[in-house]
Design an enzyme around this catalytic site. Structure first.
Site, short mmCIF file in Angstrom:
data_model
loop_
_atom_site.label_atom_id
_atom_site.label_comp_id
_atom_site.label_asym_id
_atom_site.label_seq_id
_atom_site.Cartn_x
_atom_site.Cartn_y
_atom_site.Cartn_z
N HIS A 159 0.88 -1.16 0.00
CA HIS A 159 0.00 0.00 0.00
C HIS A 159 0.91 1.22 0.00
O HIS A 159 2.06 1.13 0.47
CB HIS A 159 -0.87 0.03 1.26
CG HIS A 159 -1.85 -1.10 1.34
ND1 HIS A 159 -1.84 -2.04 2.33
CD2 HIS A 159 -2.87 -1.43 0.52
CE1 HIS A 159 -2.82 -2.91 2.13
NE2 HIS A 159 -3.46 -2.57 1.03
N ASP A 170 2.30 1.70 3.33
CA ASP A 170 3.29 0.70 3.79
C ASP A 170 4.69 1.24 3.46
O ASP A 170 5.66 0.97 4.17
CB ASP A 170 3.14 -0.64 3.07
CG ASP A 170 1.84 -1.36 3.39
OD1 ASP A 170 1.39 -1.28 4.55
OD2 ASP A 170 1.28 -2.01 2.48
N ASP A 178 -14.75 -11.72 4.96
CA ASP A 178 -13.59 -12.00 4.11
C ASP A 178 -12.53 -12.71 4.97
O ASP A 178 -11.97 -12.11 5.88
CB ASP A 178 -13.07 -10.66 3.59
CG ASP A 178 -11.97 -10.83 2.57
OD1 ASP A 178 -11.67 -11.96 2.18
OD2 ASP A 178 -11.41 -9.79 2.17
N ASP A 230 -2.81 -13.28 -0.83
CA ASP A 230 -3.38 -12.30 0.10
C ASP A 230 -4.03 -13.09 1.24
O ASP A 230 -5.25 -13.19 1.34
CB ASP A 230 -4.39 -11.39 -0.63
CG ASP A 230 -4.66 -10.11 0.14
OD1 ASP A 230 -4.13 -9.97 1.26
OD2 ASP A 230 -5.41 -9.25 -0.36
C1 GLO Z 1 -9.21 -6.73 0.88
C2 GLO Z 1 -8.25 -6.74 -0.21
C3 GLO Z 1 -6.96 -6.05 0.14
C4 GLO Z 1 -6.24 -5.63 -1.12
C5 GLO Z 1 -5.05 -4.78 -0.82
C6 GLO Z 1 -4.31 -4.36 -2.07
O1 GLO Z 1 -10.22 -7.37 0.86
O2 GLO Z 1 -8.03 -8.04 -0.66
O3 GLO Z 1 -6.14 -6.87 0.93
O4 GLO Z 1 -5.85 -6.74 -1.84
O5 GLO Z 1 -5.50 -3.65 -0.14
O6 GLO Z 1 -5.06 -3.52 -2.82
MG MG Z 2 -6.60 -8.72 -2.12
#
Ligand code: GLO
Ligand code: MG
Length: 346
Positions: free
Chosen positions: A51, A54, A250, A285
């Site tokens: 990000h 980050d 999520d 992720d």
């Molecule tokens: C959340 C997303 C998040 C993105 C990250 C990069 O649900 O998956 O983790 O992937 O912010 O844009």
């Molecule tokens: Mg993601």
């Protein structure tokens, strides 16, 4: 036969999260960027995703000059470590300016903040030698449908993306769709939506997408079909592999953790489309479980990569001739069983 892809792997600093959830505080202490970079190297990953904040913490309180200076410093650390910056994404969901959405806020000043911050994100990318910008459109949607005009919001999204494309002619934008969370409903829930929006922008060639397995599952879709669809347009520029147990919050579980067969089919789709051959990375992720101890902090990433590699072998050793014979005979019953036995290793 085309040469097999040698995949390259990636994760982000946020994937070494500390265990907080809406009901409880962190269960692991914060770690430095240096520690995370070292873990990434030791585990055999090739790239890091970021990000904007980050790379430059407290970005909203820093001047453009300061932002670029700090980004260059991080760029140097990555170069010295031999690690690539895969993507940079503006974190448009934390600021008080994005409470009602970012590019689609009802407040013009807030929409402008979102665009300006995204331009800085592109500049940070440049300093890291990375021209791929990811837009996870976290708050671009509504809790109350009548609070926003969805048609207008579509125009706002296109205007914002156009402003970013104009800011840097080399920048490419990958939209990461997600149907809900944090919003009730989001304006770009699927890859079909993302690619349709790409087509409305001033330079569709520079607008593609990023698929996250869990987000596709939350949209009620099979992520493998999303992969085939995006790659049919040459538009899959990054991927967030993980897993999700049904229509819940999520979960960002380890790849294959909830449904090995769905994971297998994603790997098959990546293989048959040649994902990775143009330099795309396989990013995970995934998040550690809240219960994870400090000494096991990397296991979800190491395990996801291992599952991916095993499934690549499974995809390559799948008996295509046998499958085709069953398909020709419309014997999907035995095709189903063959897939199960192949995955069970019998
Ligand atoms: C959340 C997303 C998040 C993105 C990250 C990069 O649900 O998956 O983790 O992937 O912010 O844009
Ligand atoms: Mg993601």
């Amino acid at each position: 036969m085309p040469a097999a892809t040698a995949y390259r792997y990636c994760f982000g600093p946020w994937n070494l999260s500390e265990g907080q959830d809406p009901y409880g505080p962190p269960t692991r202490p914060p770690q430095t960027f240096g520690w995370k970079l070292q873990q990434l190297k030791e585990a055999g990953f090739d790239a890091m995703m970021f990000h904007d904040d980050d790379v430059v913490p407290d970005i909203d309180n820093k001047s453009e000059i300061q932002i670029i200076k700090e980004a260059r410093e991080t760029g140097k650390r990555l170069k010295d470590a031999g690690v690539v910056a895969e993507i940079v994404a503006p974190r448009l969901w934390f600021s008080p300016m994005t409470i009602d959405g970012a590019y689609t806020s009802n407040d013009k000043k807030c929409r402008q903040y979102a665009i300006d911050r995204s331009k800085r994100c592109i500049d940070i990318g440049k300093a890291l030698n990375c021209n791929l910008i990811v837009l996870w459109l976290a708050r671009e949607g509504s809790y109350i449908r009548e609070s926003k005009n969805a048609r207008k919001c579509l125009d706002y999204l296109v205007e914002a993306i156009d402003a970013l494309l104009a800011h840097d002619k080399k920048a490419r934008i990958a939209i990461e769709p997600k149907p809900n969370e944090p919003m009730d409903l989001a304006y770009i829930p699927t890859i079909g939506h993302a690619l349709a929006v790409a087509n409305l922008t001033s330079d569709p060639k520079r607008v593609g997408c990023l698929i996250e397995s869990a987000h596709a599952i939350l949209a009620g879709l099979d992520p493998a079909d999303e992969i085939d669809f995006a790659m049919g347009f040459g538009k899959l520029w990054s991927i967030h592999l993980n897993d999700q147990n049904g229509l819940k919050f999520d979960q960002d579980k380890p790849f294959g953790s909830a449904n090995l067969r769905v994971a297998f089919n994603q790997v098959r789709a990546l293989e048959r489309n040649g994902y990775g051959k143009k330099g795309e990375y396989v990013a995970f992720d995934v998040h550690p479980f809240r219960t994870t101890k400090v000494e096991h902090w990397m296991r979800h990433l190491v395990n996801s990569k291992r599952t991916f590699e095993i499934l690549v072998e499974k995809a390559r050793s799948f008996d295509e001739a046998k499958a085709q014979a069953l398909i020709a005979d419309r014997n999907y019953q035995d095709l189903d069983q063959y897939v199960l036995e192949h995955l069970m290793g019998v």
